[in-house]
Design an enzyme around this catalytic site. Structure first.
Site, short mmCIF file in Angstrom:
data_model
loop_
_atom_site.label_atom_id
_atom_site.label_comp_id
_atom_site.label_asym_id
_atom_site.label_seq_id
_atom_site.Cartn_x
_atom_site.Cartn_y
_atom_site.Cartn_z
N LYS A 1 -5.27 3.02 -6.71
CA LYS A 1 -4.98 1.64 -6.32
C LYS A 1 -6.00 1.15 -5.29
O LYS A 1 -6.51 0.05 -5.40
CB LYS A 1 -3.55 1.52 -5.72
CG LYS A 1 -2.44 1.94 -6.66
CD LYS A 1 -1.06 1.61 -6.11
CE LYS A 1 -0.70 2.33 -4.83
NZ LYS A 1 -0.52 3.79 -4.97
N ARG B 1 7.13 -1.85 -3.12
CA ARG B 1 7.41 -0.46 -3.49
C ARG B 1 8.89 -0.26 -3.81
O ARG B 1 9.29 0.86 -4.14
CB ARG B 1 7.04 0.44 -2.33
CG ARG B 1 5.84 1.37 -2.62
CD ARG B 1 5.59 2.11 -1.36
NE ARG B 1 4.81 3.27 -1.38
CZ ARG B 1 3.54 3.32 -0.98
NH1 ARG B 1 2.88 2.23 -0.71
NH2 ARG B 1 2.94 4.47 -0.89
N ARG C 1 -8.27 15.12 -1.47
CA ARG C 1 -8.76 13.89 -0.81
C ARG C 1 -9.13 14.14 0.66
O ARG C 1 -8.37 14.74 1.41
CB ARG C 1 -7.67 12.81 -0.90
CG ARG C 1 -8.04 11.52 -0.22
CD ARG C 1 -7.32 10.35 -0.79
NE ARG C 1 -5.89 10.32 -0.50
CZ ARG C 1 -5.07 9.37 -0.93
NH1 ARG C 1 -5.53 8.39 -1.67
NH2 ARG C 1 -3.79 9.40 -0.64
N ARG D 1 -5.50 13.37 5.11
CA ARG D 1 -4.35 12.64 5.63
C ARG D 1 -3.19 13.63 5.74
O ARG D 1 -2.95 14.40 4.80
CB ARG D 1 -3.97 11.52 4.64
CG ARG D 1 -4.57 10.19 5.01
CD ARG D 1 -4.40 9.19 3.91
NE ARG D 1 -3.02 9.01 3.47
CZ ARG D 1 -2.64 8.09 2.58
NH1 ARG D 1 -3.54 7.29 2.05
NH2 ARG D 1 -1.39 7.99 2.20
N ARG E 1 6.65 12.11 -1.56
CA ARG E 1 6.15 10.76 -1.87
C ARG E 1 6.35 10.46 -3.35
O ARG E 1 6.67 9.33 -3.73
CB ARG E 1 4.67 10.64 -1.47
CG ARG E 1 4.49 10.63 0.04
CD ARG E 1 3.06 10.89 0.44
NE ARG E 1 2.17 9.79 0.12
CZ ARG E 1 0.84 9.91 0.02
NH1 ARG E 1 0.26 11.09 0.20
NH2 ARG E 1 0.11 8.87 -0.27
#
Ligand code: AMP
Length: 248
Positions: free
Chosen positions: A31, A106, A157, A190, A201
């Site tokens: 996204k 969301r 990531r 992160r 999540r």
């Protein structure tokens, strides 16, 4: 590539008539990457609720204090807090020709709030800075990506705390391990990208966000794009969706 270039050229010709765009998809669906490309091409801002919340956490604001523990667990921040945050952001002048929402809505409640808010903006009840196009009904681009790909994207990531550039240790590593190519800053993961938090999540995504697929499908606003393809291919398909959508 020619098709992609001409898609960009066509979009450039239409610049500043994009209206609201929502990018829908699980964590690491791409996204943020697509939002940046759309933002650069259409000249409209990317509004990432995750980024705004993280900025509040690092500035230690009141909102940041409320959101911090929730984000660390991988849960969703309460709807009212996020909706208020989005409402203030939409008042800024750069949203006058449209905007890209990345990570919002969301939940179905957030989507209902957004529809109501845009309707009020259209009716001129919430300030006069909103051009008609900017508060049109949103086009929703859903990025569909396989679970295992998401897991690799998430656990690999890394980002540069200084310039914000994003790497992936599997797919797009820096030249020197752990160091930003641009400014030499040590890269960071992160905290909520840890595998156990990712699982939380995903659970939040499946329970609370996936119902938005039916919500927007029922309103004829949903466009699905296979997010497992190369970034440029996803981009071309997303651009074409934005150009061809019927806003009314
Ligand atoms: P993201 O960067 O979009 O993955 O968001 C990181 C975290 O911020 C999420 O796991 C949530 O805790 C919180 N967050 C971001 N956007 C929203 C939203 N629209 N509603 C509730 N919580 C959000």
């Amino acid at each position: 590539m020619e098709a992609q270039t001409s898609a960009v050229a066509r979009v450039n010709a239409n610049a500043r008539v994009a209206g609201p765009i929502i990018l829908l998809g699980p964590p690491a669906a791409g996204k943020g990457t697509q939002a940046k490309l759309i933002s650069d091409t259409f000249g409209i801002p990317q509004i990432s609720t995750g980024d705004i919340l993280r900025a509040n956490v690092s500035r230690k604001t009141e909102l940041g204090a409320k959101a911090k523990a929730i984000m660390e667990r991988g849960d969703l921040v309460p709807d009212e807090l996020v909706c208020d945050m989005v409402a203030s952001r939409l008042l800024e002048a750069d949203c006058a020709h449209g905007f890209i929402l990345d990570g919002f809505p969301r939940t179905v409640r957030q989507a209902e709030w957004l529809d109501g808010h845009l309707e009020q903006l259209r009716a001129g009840k919430k300030g006069d800075s909103c051009a008609q196009q900017a508060c049109a009904a949103p086009v929703v681009i859903r990025l569909v990506v396989d679970y295992n790909t998401l897991l690799q994207r998430i656990t690999g990531r890394r980002s540069c705390p200084a310039c914000g550039l994003i790497y992936n240790v599997y797919f797009q590593p820096p030249k020197v391990q752990g160091i930003c190519d641009v400014d030499g800053t040590p890269l960071a993961a992160r905290p909520d990208d840890a595998e156990d938090v990712f699982a939380e999540r995903m659970k939040a995504y499946e329970q609370l966000t996936l119902p938005l697929v039916d919500y927007y499908k029922a309103r004829g606003r949903l466009i699905e794009v296979n997010g497992d393809q190369a970034v440029e291919v996803v981009m071309a398909q997303a651009f074409s969706a934005i150009e061809n959508v019927n806003r009314l």
